[in-house]
Design a protein around this motif. Sequence first.
Motif, PDB file in Angstrom:
ATOM      1  N   UNK A   1       0.833  -1.214   0.000  1.00 10.66           N
ATOM      2  CA  UNK A   1       0.000   0.000   0.000  1.00 10.66           C
ATOM      3  C   UNK A   1       0.864   1.259   0.000  1.00 10.66           C
ATOM      4  N   UNK A   2       1.957   1.250   0.750  1.00  5.87           N
ATOM      5  CA  UNK A   2       2.880   2.392   0.758  1.00  5.87           C
ATOM      6  C   UNK A   2       3.466   2.578  -0.645  1.00  5.87           C
ATOM      7  N   UNK A   3       3.814   1.464  -1.278  1.00  5.61           N
ATOM      8  CA  UNK A   3       4.371   1.522  -2.631  1.00  5.61           C
ATOM      9  C   UNK A   3       3.396   2.180  -3.586  1.00  5.61           C
TER      10      UNK A   3
ATOM     11  N   UNK B   1       0.793   4.251  -2.790  1.00  7.68           N
ATOM     12  CA  UNK B   1       0.506   5.654  -2.462  1.00  7.68           C
ATOM     13  C   UNK B   1       1.710   6.539  -2.762  1.00  7.68           C
ATOM     14  N   UNK B   2       2.919   5.964  -2.602  1.00  3.23           N
ATOM     15  CA  UNK B   2       4.126   6.730  -2.902  1.00  3.23           C
ATOM     16  C   UNK B   2       4.123   7.247  -4.324  1.00  3.23           C
ATOM     17  N   UNK B   3       3.527   6.453  -5.216  1.00  2.00           N
ATOM     18  CA  UNK B   3       3.515   6.829  -6.615  1.00  2.00           C
ATOM     19  C   UNK B   3       2.488   7.895  -6.939  1.00  2.00           C
ATOM     20  N   UNK B   4       1.399   7.951  -6.197  1.00  2.00           N
ATOM     21  CA  UNK B   4       0.329   8.832  -6.678  1.00  2.00           C
ATOM     22  C   UNK B   4      -0.190   9.842  -5.653  1.00  2.00           C
ATOM     23  N   UNK B   5       0.202   9.721  -4.398  1.00  2.00           N
ATOM     24  CA  UNK B   5      -0.291  10.672  -3.397  1.00  2.00           C
ATOM     25  C   UNK B   5       0.874  11.384  -2.741  1.00  2.00           C
ATOM     26  N   UNK B   6       0.698  12.660  -2.530  1.00  2.00           N
ATOM     27  CA  UNK B   6       1.692  13.395  -1.755  1.00  2.00           C
ATOM     28  C   UNK B   6       1.079  13.781  -0.425  1.00  2.00           C
ATOM     29  N   UNK B   7       1.179  12.889   0.515  1.00  2.00           N
ATOM     30  CA  UNK B   7       0.631  13.156   1.846  1.00  2.00           C
ATOM     31  C   UNK B   7       1.794  13.268   2.817  1.00  2.00           C
ATOM     32  N   UNK B   8       1.509  13.839   3.982  1.00  2.00           N
ATOM     33  CA  UNK B   8       2.502  13.792   5.050  1.00  2.00           C
ATOM     34  C   UNK B   8       2.781  12.331   5.366  1.00  2.00           C
ATOM     35  N   UNK B   9       3.996  12.063   5.816  1.00  2.00           N
ATOM     36  CA  UNK B   9       4.374  10.672   6.023  1.00  2.00           C
ATOM     37  C   UNK B   9       3.431   9.967   6.996  1.00  2.00           C
TER      38      UNK B   9
ATOM     39  N   UNK C   1      -2.143   3.826   4.544  1.00  2.00           N
ATOM     40  CA  UNK C   1      -1.634   2.531   4.077  1.00  2.00           C
ATOM     41  C   UNK C   1      -2.026   1.412   5.030  1.00  2.00           C
ATOM     42  N   UNK C   2      -1.975   1.686   6.351  1.00  2.00           N
ATOM     43  CA  UNK C   2      -2.424   0.687   7.348  1.00  2.00           C
ATOM     44  C   UNK C   2      -3.881   0.330   7.138  1.00  2.00           C
ATOM     45  N   UNK C   3      -4.688   1.361   6.934  1.00  2.00           N
ATOM     46  CA  UNK C   3      -6.127   1.125   6.743  1.00  2.00           C
ATOM     47  C   UNK C   3      -6.364   0.314   5.475  1.00  2.00           C
ATOM     48  N   UNK C   4      -5.615   0.662   4.429  1.00  2.00           N
ATOM     49  CA  UNK C   4      -5.758  -0.054   3.157  1.00  2.00           C
ATOM     50  C   UNK C   4      -5.333  -1.511   3.319  1.00  2.00           C
ATOM     51  N   UNK C   5      -4.250  -1.722   4.087  1.00  2.00           N
ATOM     52  CA  UNK C   5      -3.750  -3.085   4.329  1.00  2.00           C
ATOM     53  C   UNK C   5      -4.830  -3.911   5.008  1.00  2.00           C
ATOM     54  N   UNK C   6      -5.452  -3.337   6.037  1.00  2.00           N
ATOM     55  CA  UNK C   6      -6.473  -4.100   6.779  1.00  2.00           C
ATOM     56  C   UNK C   6      -7.715  -4.335   5.932  1.00  2.00           C
ATOM     57  N   UNK C   7      -8.109  -3.319   5.160  1.00  2.00           N
ATOM     58  CA  UNK C   7      -9.304  -3.478   4.308  1.00  2.00           C
ATOM     59  C   UNK C   7      -9.057  -4.560   3.255  1.00  2.00           C
ATOM     60  N   UNK C   8      -7.836  -4.581   2.722  1.00  2.00           N
ATOM     61  CA  UNK C   8      -7.519  -5.593   1.710  1.00  2.00           C
ATOM     62  C   UNK C   8      -7.494  -6.978   2.338  1.00  2.00           C
ATOM     63  N   UNK C   9      -6.931  -7.079   3.554  1.00  2.00           N
ATOM     64  CA  UNK C   9      -6.911  -8.371   4.258  1.00  2.00           C
ATOM     65  C   UNK C   9      -8.330  -8.885   4.408  1.00  2.00           C
ATOM     66  N   UNK C  10      -9.246  -7.974   4.733  1.00  6.82           N
ATOM     67  CA  UNK C  10     -10.636  -8.396   4.887  1.00  6.82           C
ATOM     68  C   UNK C  10     -11.212  -8.877   3.553  1.00  6.82           C
TER      69      UNK C  10
ATOM     70  N   UNK D   1      -2.142  -8.676  -2.368  1.00  5.67           N
ATOM     71  CA  UNK D   1      -1.107  -7.717  -2.799  1.00  5.67           C
ATOM     72  C   UNK D   1      -1.466  -7.090  -4.147  1.00  5.67           C
ATOM     73  N   UNK D   2      -2.070  -7.893  -5.009  1.00  4.71           N
ATOM     74  CA  UNK D   2      -2.450  -7.365  -6.325  1.00  4.71           C
ATOM     75  C   UNK D   2      -3.668  -6.443  -6.228  1.00  4.71           C
ATOM     76  N   UNK D   3      -4.460  -6.608  -5.153  1.00  6.85           N
ATOM     77  CA  UNK D   3      -5.685  -5.802  -5.012  1.00  6.85           C
ATOM     78  C   UNK D   3      -5.456  -4.495  -4.254  1.00  6.85           C
ATOM     79  N   UNK D   4      -4.322  -4.385  -3.548  1.00 10.97           N
ATOM     80  CA  UNK D   4      -4.061  -3.189  -2.748  1.00 10.97           C
ATOM     81  C   UNK D   4      -4.182  -1.923  -3.582  1.00 10.97           C
ATOM     82  N   UNK D   5      -3.734  -1.992  -4.823  1.00 12.85           N
ATOM     83  CA  UNK D   5      -3.742  -0.810  -5.691  1.00 12.85           C
ATOM     84  C   UNK D   5      -5.142  -0.456  -6.178  1.00 12.85           C
ATOM     85  N   UNK D   6      -6.159  -1.223  -5.728  1.00 11.28           N
ATOM     86  CA  UNK D   6      -7.541  -1.019  -6.190  1.00 11.28           C
ATOM     87  C   UNK D   6      -7.615  -0.973  -7.718  1.00 11.28           C
TER      88      UNK D   6
END
Length: 253
Positions: A109-111, A113-121, A128-137, A164-169
């Motif tokens: 997820x960090x990989x 977002x790093x490519x397309x979002x400019x957020x504070x770290x 990314x944590x939220x995305x990881x958990x949502x994808x796990x579900x 892992x393939x779905x994280x990128x939505x």
Amino acid sequence: MTGAATAPVLRVRGLTRRFGGVVAVADVDLDIAPGERRAVLGPNGAGKSTLFNLIAGADTPTSGSIELFGADVTRLGARQRARLGLSRTFQTSRLLTGLTVEDNLYLAAVGVSGGRLRLLRTARDRTAREQARATAESVGMTDRLATLAGDLSHGEQRQLEIGLALVAEPRMLLLDEPAAGLSRSERQLLTALLLSLDRDVTLLLIEHDMDVALTVAERVTMMHDGVVIVEGTPAEIRGDQRVHDLYLGKAHV
Ligand SMILES: Nc1ncnc2c1ncn2[C@@H]1O[C@H](COP(=O)(O)OP(=O)(O)O)[C@@H](O)[C@H]1O
Ligand SMILES: [Mg+2]
């Protein structure tokens, strides 16, 4: 009809890939509709992996064209196609076995977002944590978040690879023989997972296993010697004499 909703997600025309004297993929046409579950089936050497690599952008066709989401991507690389919304799994595992399920998904997820979002770290990490958990579900692994990827069963590792393939939505997911090497019960679990995936994601499944392909897909494209020999519903494929000859003859292991 000009509506974008009916335009194919993937349109392949006259796709050909030669390796010296071998025509691995020969003049293949393919149209996949939004939300469709499609399987490409065929015995070993049929050209499935070559077709997969051409669509993913890991290989370049000798001739023919590929359109994704209405754009001609024939000359674009794998990364550019991924940015358009194409995601894929790999036949050899890319899991970090010393990390937990959650951290594997988090890093993916960090990989992304790093490519397309400019957020504070910190904001990016939280997202990314939220995305990881949502994808796990979404791949049925909430109870495995803290398990090391290396301690998962073979079937669970395959589930995580799909995660892992779905994280990128992605808008389209290419699956390369997801059932390969799995036991019968693991194949059934994998089939259930694929059937449960959100219809927002179009699925193209390259599969050697007929049961998985015919259960998950609503349309099946059968290849042999680089050529599409028949396309139809699972019922039509089951009843096709050429499919029987190919599968009973040599390919079913
Ligand atoms: N990199 C390559 N170099 C030479 N021949 C290849 C290469 N990749 C595939 N082929 C040949 O193309 C044909 C189709 O292979 P492949 O796409 O791997 O089929 P499948 O995945 O259906 O088993 C086979 O005859 C194979 O030997
Ligand atoms: Mg193959």
